[in-house]
Design a protein around this motif. Structure first.
Motif, PDB file in Angstrom:
ATOM      1  N   ALA A  22      20.358  37.680  16.033  1.00 28.74           N
ATOM      2  CA  ALA A  22      19.173  37.817  16.620  1.00 28.74           C
ATOM      3  C   ALA A  22      18.829  38.986  16.870  1.00 28.74           C
ATOM      4  N   PRO A  23      17.423  39.558  17.408  1.00 32.59           N
ATOM      5  CA  PRO A  23      17.051  40.692  17.524  1.00 32.59           C
ATOM      6  C   PRO A  23      17.819  41.399  18.689  1.00 32.59           C
ATOM      7  N   ARG A  24      18.213  40.361  19.808  1.00 37.42           N
ATOM      8  CA  ARG A  24      18.622  40.953  21.113  1.00 37.42           C
ATOM      9  C   ARG A  24      20.243  40.571  20.917  1.00 37.42           C
ATOM     10  N   GLU A  25      21.025  41.670  21.237  1.00 40.41           N
ATOM     11  CA  GLU A  25      22.653  41.641  21.210  1.00 40.41           C
ATOM     12  C   GLU A  25      23.021  40.458  22.341  1.00 40.41           C
ATOM     13  N   ALA A  26      22.368  40.330  23.481  1.00 44.06           N
ATOM     14  CA  ALA A  26      22.509  39.416  24.544  1.00 44.06           C
ATOM     15  C   ALA A  26      22.431  38.011  24.214  1.00 44.06           C
ATOM     16  N   ALA A  27      21.416  37.812  23.561  1.00 48.79           N
ATOM     17  CA  ALA A  27      21.126  36.551  22.884  1.00 48.79           C
ATOM     18  C   ALA A  27      22.157  35.794  21.993  1.00 48.79           C
ATOM     19  N   VAL A  28      22.870  36.545  21.193  1.00 47.40           N
ATOM     20  CA  VAL A  28      23.875  36.145  20.268  1.00 47.40           C
ATOM     21  C   VAL A  28      25.095  36.084  20.999  1.00 47.40           C
ATOM     22  N   VAL A  29      25.385  36.969  21.986  1.00 47.60           N
ATOM     23  CA  VAL A  29      26.678  36.896  22.767  1.00 47.60           C
ATOM     24  C   VAL A  29      26.882  35.827  23.603  1.00 47.60           C
ATOM     25  N   THR A  30      25.602  35.487  24.330  1.00 44.66           N
ATOM     26  CA  THR A  30      25.342  34.181  25.281  1.00 44.66           C
ATOM     27  C   THR A  30      25.606  32.835  24.403  1.00 44.66           C
ATOM     28  N   LEU A  31      24.871  32.671  23.544  1.00 47.35           N
ATOM     29  CA  LEU A  31      25.099  31.634  22.451  1.00 47.35           C
ATOM     30  C   LEU A  31      26.499  31.214  22.054  1.00 47.35           C
ATOM     31  N   GLY A  32      26.916  32.516  21.380  1.00 49.55           N
ATOM     32  CA  GLY A  32      28.288  32.516  20.973  1.00 49.55           C
ATOM     33  C   GLY A  32      29.391  31.982  22.025  1.00 49.55           C
TER      34      GLY A  32
END
Length: 437
Positions: free
Chosen positions: A346-356
């Motif tokens: 994703a363009p935002r790091e927070a989005a992938v960290v949260t979903l992961g």
């Protein structure tokens, strides 16, 4: 009827198929990495089983998965004991790069050997699996290195035309006149690529034709075929190329192969890197001595004492593959276990960290409830965390039984399809990943 095709040819409808042949079955390009993900070799095996017809997997350097099946007796193992030419395959000769002055990446001893080969009227192939002039540009005053603003990677220096290019996102920018950090004009190329080797050889042997064969030099239509036609005339010449020259080409007048730097894959993070590097070295070595004259292969390396490299040089790919299989067994890695890799970006790091984090927690709870013998590893950043201005995260599943891996994977896919946070993230589940990148 004979059908010849690339990996997608495995989907061709056939009324009465008789046999399926997969040439160079170890090649990673048989795996479709995006869209509809499949491995053409494995699909060929499944299709042959469905039609009850034989399937032939051909390779001088078989994948460890196929070799394991052959050694177990699941596949019938047929070995060619003789080469088409009367000469034995060329063995690798290791040349130590440590404490040695190099010219454009070539050792003095290597240059002498090239000169003798050309004087004998033969051809030389110089292999370096890196296009461009140099891997990057650096400031000799402050240590600044040209890095891509969109990827966690350095930009490659090109001379034809002069520019800096990222080989991951294809971003390009002009060469700086001075260091952007300290203003120094002492900018120097670091390392060697095909363009630098070409320039060095042209200066050393001005009377000999130098043909560079890589993705940049063969963009023009028929450019590759025109160069190979000139090479096959048999006149002394130098070929400089990447892996696109290492496989499948019959070059009868090449008697010397030089590998500029064999170390790139020895210590990479991917557990398949050593297997792939050994396959590539054996493939490029196979270009030497294919006709009336025996061949030599000089491998320049900083690690002549590396046990894997020495085993490959002294006893060949089969011996190394046997040792790698034992190491994989001890480490519980494929082909002795089965893997699936969830990739998030994703363009935002927070989005992938949260979903992961949410996916890993939910999956571990599901595995515990169902009593599945599946390991859930991660989430962790991908080997190249930022690429094309997108952040990449991975979650790995590992199991001894495919059925349990597939049950966990199917549940994870259903969970992601229903998860609101997954709508802001691009995700995919790769069964039997061939690379961790």
């Amino acid at each position: 009827l004979i059908i010849i095709g690339t990996r997608s040819a495995i989907f061709t409808p056939l009324a009465r198929p008789g046999v399926i042949i997969v040439d160079e079955e170890h090649d990673g390009s048989y795996k479709q990495q995006d869209g509809l993900r499949y491995h053409a070799r494995d699909l060929a095996i499944a299709r042959a089983h469905h039609h009850r017809i034989p399937v032939l997997l051909g390779s001088a350097t078989p994948s460890l998965e196929s070799l394991h099946q052959a050694l177990q007796g699941t596949y019938r193992h047929l070995t060619l004991t003789k080469r088409a030419s009367r000469h034995a395959p060329a063995r690798l000769e290791l040349a130590d790069l440590r404490h040695q002055p190099c010219r454009g990446g070539l050792l003095p001893g290597t240059i002498k050997t090239i000169k003798k080969t050309l004087e004998a009227g033969k051809q030389v192939l110089v292999f370096i699996n890196r296009r461009g002039f140099a891997p990057t540009l650096a400031c000799h005053a402050c240590g600044w290195v040209a890095e891509c603003h969109q990827c966690d990677a350095r930009m490659t220096l090109h001379r034809q035309p002069p520019l800096l290019a990222c080989h991951h996102c294809d971003r390009r920018r002009a060469l700086p006149d001075a260091c952007p950090e300290c203003g120094s004009v002492d900018l120097r190329p670091l390392g060697s690529g095909t363009e630098r080797i070409e320039e060095t050889l042209a200066a050393l042997f001005p009377e000999v034709a130098v043909h560079r064969i890589d993705r940049d030099s063969t963009r023009r239509r028929d450019a590759l075929e025109q160069m190979l036609t000139e090479v096959r005339r048999g006149e002394p010449c130098l070929l400089v190329g990447t892996q696109m020259l290492a496989k499948g080409h019959h070059l009868p007048h090449v008697t010397l192969v030089v590998v500029v730097n064999a170390d790139a894959g020895l210590y990479a993070s991917d557990f398949r890197a050593l297997e792939h590097s050994a396959q590539l070295l054996e493939q490029v070595a196979g270009r030497a001595g294919r006709a009336a004259h025996p061949g030599r292969v000089l491998v320049q390396t900083l690690h002549t004492d590396d046990p894997h490299l020495r085993l490959l040089a002294e006893r060949g790919y089969d011996a190394l593959a046997g040792q790698l299989l034992e190491e994989r067994r001890a480490a519980r890695l494929p082909p002795f276990r089965f893997l699936a890799l969830l990739r998030l970006e994703a363009p935002r790091e927070a989005a992938v960290v949260t979903l992961g984090g949410l996916a890993a927690e939910a999956l571990r709870q599901r595995i515990s409830e169902r009593g599945l013998a599946v390991d859930c590893l991660g989430p962790v950043p991908a080997p190249m965390e930022r690429r094309q201005n997108r952040y990449h995260l991975q979650l790995m599943l590992a199991a001894d039984r495919r059925s349990q891996l597939h049950e966990a994977g199917a549940w994870l896919v259903a969970w992601l399809e229903a998860c609101p946070e997954a709508r802001r993230v691009r995700w995919s589940l790769d069964i039997d990943p061939q690379t961790l990148a």
